[in-house]
Design an enzyme around this catalytic site. Structure first.
Site, PDB file in Angstrom:
ATOM      1  N   GLY A  14      18.376 -32.971   6.715  1.00 44.49           N
ATOM      2  CA  GLY A  14      18.844 -32.719   5.352  1.00 44.49           C
ATOM      3  C   GLY A  14      17.712 -32.411   4.395  1.00 44.49           C
ATOM      4  CB  SER A  16      18.186 -27.313   2.569  1.00 43.49           C
ATOM      5  OG  SER A  16      19.334 -28.110   2.362  1.00 43.49           O
ATOM      6  NE  ARG A  17      21.686 -31.249  -1.937  1.00 45.81           N
ATOM      7  CZ  ARG A  17      22.932 -31.039  -1.556  1.00 45.81           C
ATOM      8  NH1 ARG A  17      23.375 -29.825  -1.342  1.00 45.81           N
ATOM      9  NH2 ARG A  17      23.770 -32.064  -1.406  1.00 45.81           N
ATOM     10  CG  ASP A  65      28.150 -30.554   9.900  1.00 44.78           C
ATOM     11  OD1 ASP A  65      27.722 -31.666   9.506  1.00 44.78           O
ATOM     12  OD2 ASP A  65      29.328 -30.185   9.748  1.00 44.78           O
ATOM     13  CB  SER A 149      20.365 -46.633  -0.457  1.00 46.99           C
ATOM     14  OG  SER A 149      20.729 -46.784  -1.809  1.00 46.99           O
ATOM     15  CE1 TYR A 163      24.558 -43.429   0.153  1.00 49.74           C
ATOM     16  CE2 TYR A 163      24.062 -45.126  -1.460  1.00 49.74           C
ATOM     17  CZ  TYR A 163      23.668 -44.019  -0.720  1.00 49.74           C
ATOM     18  OH  TYR A 163      22.395 -43.514  -0.864  1.00 49.74           O
ATOM     19  CB  VAL A 164      27.197 -50.926  -0.302  1.00 50.14           C
ATOM     20  CG1 VAL A 164      26.640 -52.291   0.054  1.00 50.14           C
ATOM     21  CG2 VAL A 164      26.863 -50.578  -1.750  1.00 50.14           C
ATOM     22  CB  ALA A 165      29.549 -50.564   4.495  1.00 50.12           C
ATOM     23  CE  LYS A 167      22.072 -44.310   2.455  1.00 50.21           C
ATOM     24  NZ  LYS A 167      21.259 -43.363   3.235  1.00 50.21           N
TER      25      LYS A 167
HETATM   26  P1  NAD Z   1      21.144 -34.572  -1.752  1.00 53.25           P
HETATM   27  O1  NAD Z   1      22.610 -34.542  -1.776  1.00 53.25           O
HETATM   28  O2  NAD Z   1      20.384 -33.890  -2.813  1.00 53.25           O
HETATM   29  O3  NAD Z   1      20.595 -34.086  -0.362  1.00 53.25           O
HETATM   30  C1  NAD Z   1      21.204 -34.524   0.802  1.00 53.25           C
HETATM   31  C2  NAD Z   1      20.711 -33.677   1.927  1.00 53.25           C
HETATM   32  O4  NAD Z   1      21.494 -33.984   3.082  1.00 53.25           O
HETATM   33  C3  NAD Z   1      20.878 -32.209   1.632  1.00 53.25           C
HETATM   34  O5  NAD Z   1      19.756 -31.499   2.109  1.00 53.25           O
HETATM   35  C4  NAD Z   1      22.116 -31.853   2.413  1.00 53.25           C
HETATM   36  O6  NAD Z   1      22.129 -30.502   2.829  1.00 53.25           O
HETATM   37  C5  NAD Z   1      21.981 -32.779   3.596  1.00 53.25           C
HETATM   38  N1  NAD Z   1      23.263 -32.957   4.252  1.00 53.25           N
HETATM   39  C6  NAD Z   1      24.435 -33.289   3.683  1.00 53.25           C
HETATM   40  N2  NAD Z   1      25.405 -33.280   4.615  1.00 53.25           N
HETATM   41  C7  NAD Z   1      24.794 -32.932   5.784  1.00 53.25           C
HETATM   42  C8  NAD Z   1      25.246 -32.747   7.083  1.00 53.25           C
HETATM   43  N3  NAD Z   1      26.540 -32.918   7.394  1.00 53.25           N
HETATM   44  N4  NAD Z   1      24.360 -32.383   8.051  1.00 53.25           N
HETATM   45  C9  NAD Z   1      23.054 -32.196   7.750  1.00 53.25           C
HETATM   46  N5  NAD Z   1      22.570 -32.362   6.513  1.00 53.25           N
HETATM   47  C10 NAD Z   1      23.434 -32.719   5.551  1.00 53.25           C
HETATM   48  O7  NAD Z   1      20.760 -36.129  -1.683  1.00 53.25           O
HETATM   49  P2  NAD Z   1      19.384 -36.910  -1.870  1.00 53.25           P
HETATM   50  O8  NAD Z   1      19.510 -37.663  -3.136  1.00 53.25           O
HETATM   51  O9  NAD Z   1      18.231 -36.037  -1.661  1.00 53.25           O
HETATM   52  O10 NAD Z   1      19.556 -37.970  -0.697  1.00 53.25           O
HETATM   53  C11 NAD Z   1      18.774 -37.978   0.474  1.00 53.25           C
HETATM   54  C12 NAD Z   1      18.877 -39.364   1.101  1.00 53.25           C
HETATM   55  O11 NAD Z   1      18.410 -40.327   0.167  1.00 53.25           O
HETATM   56  C13 NAD Z   1      20.299 -39.782   1.470  1.00 53.25           C
HETATM   57  O12 NAD Z   1      20.285 -40.481   2.686  1.00 53.25           O
HETATM   58  C14 NAD Z   1      20.685 -40.703   0.332  1.00 53.25           C
HETATM   59  O13 NAD Z   1      21.650 -41.647   0.722  1.00 53.25           O
HETATM   60  C15 NAD Z   1      19.355 -41.363   0.038  1.00 53.25           C
HETATM   61  N6  NAD Z   1      19.263 -41.932  -1.294  1.00 53.25           N
HETATM   62  C16 NAD Z   1      19.369 -41.163  -2.408  1.00 53.25           C
HETATM   63  C17 NAD Z   1      19.294 -41.759  -3.654  1.00 53.25           C
HETATM   64  C18 NAD Z   1      19.391 -40.971  -4.915  1.00 53.25           C
HETATM   65  O14 NAD Z   1      19.535 -41.606  -5.989  1.00 53.25           O
HETATM   66  N7  NAD Z   1      19.322 -39.654  -4.904  1.00 53.25           N
HETATM   67  C19 NAD Z   1      19.116 -43.136  -3.758  1.00 53.25           C
HETATM   68  C20 NAD Z   1      19.009 -43.893  -2.607  1.00 53.25           C
HETATM   69  C21 NAD Z   1      19.082 -43.279  -1.384  1.00 53.25           C
END
Ligand code: NAD
Length: 255
Positions: A14, A16-17, A65, A149, A163-165, A167
């Site tokens: 994941g 790409s962003r 995916d 998280s 989500y909590v479950a 993580k």
């Molecule tokens: P985001 O939504 O910006 O990015 C999520 C990434 O996962 C994207 O690149 C997306 O393409 C990819 N993704 C989604 N579904 C997918 C799939 N089916 N197969 C492959 N890739 C897939 O989210 P983020 O904030 O960058 O989160 C990244 C990680 O950090 C996650 O595990 C999230 O739970 C964790 N996280 C984020 C935060 C926050 O506040 N942003 C806080 C705690 C934990």
């Protein structure tokens, strides 16, 4: 001067962003060749690859995916082929970053809520870790870094029960796997971000964002790069004595 991750192959799911993209860019800057995995946005994955290559690094984008078993298998299969087979099927660093969250009261959640959260946030991470660990053990060195998280440490915020479950599951899996792999030279750790400004959790100053900022003693959202720097340390040779740890990078959320 040589870089700490030179001649290492890293896979960031994941990426790409958001946080994943920042991690991929950071690991490449430290010298790693990076597989930029994405599910649905080839242009954004290509942009991350271009940013890395323009800075003199090496990266390849791989679509998969990870909410499906087939997608996870396809990503594993790509490890043998990337960079023209240069790494001979080796994998040195796995960052299990891909994840999703849906907000809303648990009692009103749709029946597929469990599968959607668990298939991506937990099952893909477990499946990839198993394959990665087998490859890493062969060389006697490896780093598995899960992105959990702050919600995996305490349930401080309502409306994200599923989500909590997931993580908490990531934290438990990290600790258990670290015990099994400890003697092999492969470490397993968990980075637990607080609220980070991404599409998953935008700092839009709405009621949820304001409530989250109050939970973080630094009074602001994190930046993806601030999570990437913690991951970069755990991926480096310097972290060899850290295993089974959950490192909170959460602006004081869980203090
Ligand atoms: P985001 O939504 O910006 O990015 C999520 C990434 O996962 C994207 O690149 C997306 O393409 C990819 N993704 C989604 N579904 C997918 C799939 N089916 N197969 C492959 N890739 C897939 O989210 P983020 O904030 O960058 O989160 C990244 C990680 O950090 C996650 O595990 C999230 O739970 C964790 N996280 C984020 C935060 C926050 O506040 N942003 C806080 C705690 C934990």
């Amino acid at each position: 001067m040589s870089k700490p991750l030179e001649n290492k192959l890293a896979l960031v799911t994941g990426s790409s962003r958001g946080i994943g993209a920042a991690i991929a860019i950071r690991l490449a800057a430290e010298g790693a060749d990076v597989i930029v995995n994405y599910a649905a946005s080839p242009n954004r994955a290509k942009a991350v690859v271009s940013q890395i290559t323009n800075a003199g690094g090496h990266a390849e984008a791989v679509a998969a995916d990870l909410s499906t078993i087939e997608g996870t298998k396809a990503l594993v299969a790509s490890i043998d082929k990337v960079f023209g087979g240069k790494f001979g099927g080796r994998l040195d660093i796995l960052v299990n970053n891909a994840g999703m969250v849906k907000f809303g009261p648990f009692l009103e959640s749709p029946d597929d809520f469990y599968d959607k959260h668990f298939n991506l946030n937990v099952r893909s991470l477990i499946t990839l870790s198993k394959d990665a660990a087998k490859r890493m053990i062969k060389t006697g060195w490896g780093r598995i870094i899960n992105i959990g998280s702050c919600h995996g440490e305490a349930a401080a915020f309502p409306g994200v029960t599923m989500y909590v479950a997931t993580k908490f599951a990531v934290r438990g899996f990290t600790r258990a796997l670290s015990r099994e792999l400890g003697p092999t030279g492969v470490t397993v750790n968990n980075v637990q971000p607080g609220a980070v400004d991404t599409e998953l959790s935008p700092d839009d100053n709405g009621p949820a964002a304001q409530a989250m900022k109050k939970l973080m003693s630094v009074g602001r959202y994190g930046r993806p790069e601030e999570i990437a720097s913690a991951v970069s340390f755990l991926a480096s040779p310097d972290s060899a004595f850290i295993n089974g740890e959950s490192l909170t990078v959460d602006g004081g959320w869980n203090a």
